[in-house]
Design an enzyme around this catalytic site. Structure first.
Site, PDB file in Angstrom:
ATOM      1  N   HIS A 228      44.139  36.224  29.351  1.00 48.96           N
ATOM      2  CA  HIS A 228      43.011  35.374  29.710  1.00 48.96           C
ATOM      3  C   HIS A 228      41.751  36.217  29.862  1.00 48.96           C
ATOM      4  CE1 HIS A 228      45.437  31.741  31.505  1.00 48.96           C
ATOM      5  NE2 HIS A 228      45.805  32.077  30.282  1.00 48.96           N
TER       6      HIS A 228
ATOM      7  N   PRO B 124      47.657  33.283  48.160  1.00 47.45           N
ATOM      8  CA  PRO B 124      47.765  33.346  46.706  1.00 47.45           C
ATOM      9  C   PRO B 124      46.470  33.030  45.965  1.00 47.45           C
ATOM     10  CG  PRO B 124      48.796  31.344  47.539  1.00 47.45           C
ATOM     11  CD  PRO B 124      48.427  32.159  48.735  1.00 47.45           C
TER      12      PRO B 124
ATOM     13  N   LYS C 156      46.755  38.147  44.121  1.00 46.48           N
ATOM     14  CA  LYS C 156      46.855  39.569  44.408  1.00 46.48           C
ATOM     15  C   LYS C 156      48.216  40.025  44.927  1.00 46.48           C
ATOM     16  CE  LYS C 156      42.865  40.470  43.014  1.00 46.48           C
ATOM     17  NZ  LYS C 156      42.927  40.819  41.598  1.00 46.48           N
TER      18      LYS C 156
ATOM     19  N   TYR D 187      38.822  40.205  40.501  1.00 49.37           N
ATOM     20  CA  TYR D 187      39.896  39.361  39.963  1.00 49.37           C
ATOM     21  C   TYR D 187      40.739  40.112  38.951  1.00 49.37           C
ATOM     22  CZ  TYR D 187      42.185  34.972  38.719  1.00 49.37           C
ATOM     23  OH  TYR D 187      43.115  33.966  38.521  1.00 49.37           O
TER      24      TYR D 187
ATOM     25  N   TYR E 288      40.317  26.733  39.292  1.00 50.17           N
ATOM     26  CA  TYR E 288      40.283  26.667  40.754  1.00 50.17           C
ATOM     27  C   TYR E 288      39.290  25.573  41.141  1.00 50.17           C
ATOM     28  CZ  TYR E 288      42.576  31.275  40.937  1.00 50.17           C
ATOM     29  OH  TYR E 288      43.448  32.329  40.808  1.00 50.17           O
TER      30      TYR E 288
END
Length: 390
Positions: free
Chosen positions: A72, A293, A297, A385, A201
């Site tokens: 991604h 979550p 990580k 990220y 998200y």
């Protein structure tokens, strides 16, 4: 029985450490209280940082990952009915994340260990650590009713939050830091193509939602629920209805329903125990820290612990230096706290908190607006990220 490194726990952290040590010629034995079938059946997340992918390649277990993993380049934030994409690859200088389930990582590592002929003792009961503050630590355990002893140079505690390793450190030698959040994630796994190519998200007035995936044909969805909620209260139909309410129309319309393969509620917690070393015992992964979550990580932090611990042990055996061993806890914790901060920030950014004031709600919205409109803010998010450097 004698080995150089005793590893407690055959999850991905313990197996990855064992694989790296074995390839470096350092003898190790893994003890696991569950059966192999149980370990391989656990369903966990699977967004891998670039650094972890590189480690799996170094460990010689990335063949299936490279074939089946989904790379991604970006990630999406949804709020106010609109979808906003963050270009991770562009903003982080070419780094990406790879979606590949933790169950698959564990399977690949277990298979590689079997191929090397290294010892893993499953269903080891009553595991106890002894003399961990001496030069001759040992582990006792029971298999098939027979008590056995494993003598070693070092012990790596990779046995999770509820494992024996952290509990074996004397009271007062550790300091714990914890935040328990007033909600959980209700998650559903379904054999249907994902609603979006990259993770979504979502922040909504009804609560957080996440559209994720395990493969091109298997989706993982989550919705925020109160901490006291029970999974029995949610039919598959009710779950999908609630999920769609929290998503922009373009994503909601793409959600394909089906019978759930698994449905559960996971509470959210931030936790760190420090230091991560006591004598010849080293903590790694969930034995030392837990993150919500939201920032993806948990598994990646376990991998970075393994990176530091493997380098330290290799330096000890190959170079005769204990500099890495002495620095292990400080090095690992420096990265852990940055990941804890990022996960805490992501959680605060996207969830509904029952105690928040109207002012705080506006601050949350302003933070989201700033994230998707400021290249500097988006760069900071992308850098975290995809994973900070080891």
């Amino acid at each position: 029985m004698r080995t150089q490194v005793a590893i407690i726990g055959a999850g991905p952290a313990g197996l990855l450490l064992g694989q790296l040590l074995s390839r470096a010629g350092i003898d190790n034995v893994i003890l696991e209280r569950r059966s192999l079938d149980y370990v391989l059946s656990r369903i966990r997340a699977g967004v891998l940082e670039q650094g972890m992918v590189d480690m799996l390649r170094e460990a010689g277990v990335a063949g299936r990952l490279d074939r089946e993993g989904q790379v991604h380049d970006g990630v999406n934030f949804a709020f106010d009915g609109t979808l906003h994409r963050i270009d991770l690859k562009h903003l982080s200088g070419g780094k990406t994340v790879t979606v590949y389930g933790q169950t698959e990582v564990t399977h690949d590592l277990a298979e590689a260990r079997q191929a090397l002929g290294r010892t893993t003792i499953y269903e080891a009961e009553d595991v106890a650590l002894h003399d961990i503050d001496t030069a001759a630590p040992r582990v006792t355990f029971r298999v098939n009713g027979e008590v056995q002893e494993l003598r070693c140079d070092f012990i790596a505690g990779c046995d999770g939050y509820h494992g024996v390793s952290r509990r074996s450190i004397p009271e007062g030698a550790l300091t714990s830091f914890e935040r328990v959040y007033p909600f959980g994630w209700l998650g559903l796994l379904v054999d249907r193509p994902p609603a979006a190519h990259e993770l979504v998200y979502a922040r909504h007035e009804r609560g957080f939602a996440l559209c994720s995936m395990r493969s091109a044909q298997r989706s993982r969805y989550y919705v925020q629920v109160p901490l006291e909620e029970r999974v029995e209260n949610w039919s598959d139909e009710a779950f999908f209805d609630e999920l769609r309410r929290r998503l922009p129309a373009e994503v909601a319309d793409a959600v394909q329903t089906g019978p759930s393969l698994e449905k559960s509620i996971a509470p959210l917690r931030s936790f760190v125990a420090e230091p991560m070393r006591f004598g010849r015992l080293f903590l790694a992964g969930d034995a030392a820290h837990i993150v919500p979550p939201t920032g993806a990580k948990g598994l990646n932090l376990a991998a970075s612990d393994v990176r530091y611990l493997f380098d330290a042990l290799r330096e000890h055996y190959n170079d005769g230096s204990d500099a890495g061993i002495e620095a292990y806890s400080a090095r690992a914790l420096a990265r852990i706290w940055k990941a804890e901060r990022f996960s805490w920030w992501m959680t605060g950014l996207l969830h509904r908190f029952p105690e928040r004031s109207a002012f705080e709600e506006r601050m949350q919205q302003a933070e989201l607006d700033y994230l998707v409109s400021s290249p500097a803010a988006a760069t900071a998010m992308a850098e975290n990220y995809v994973g900070l450097p080891y």
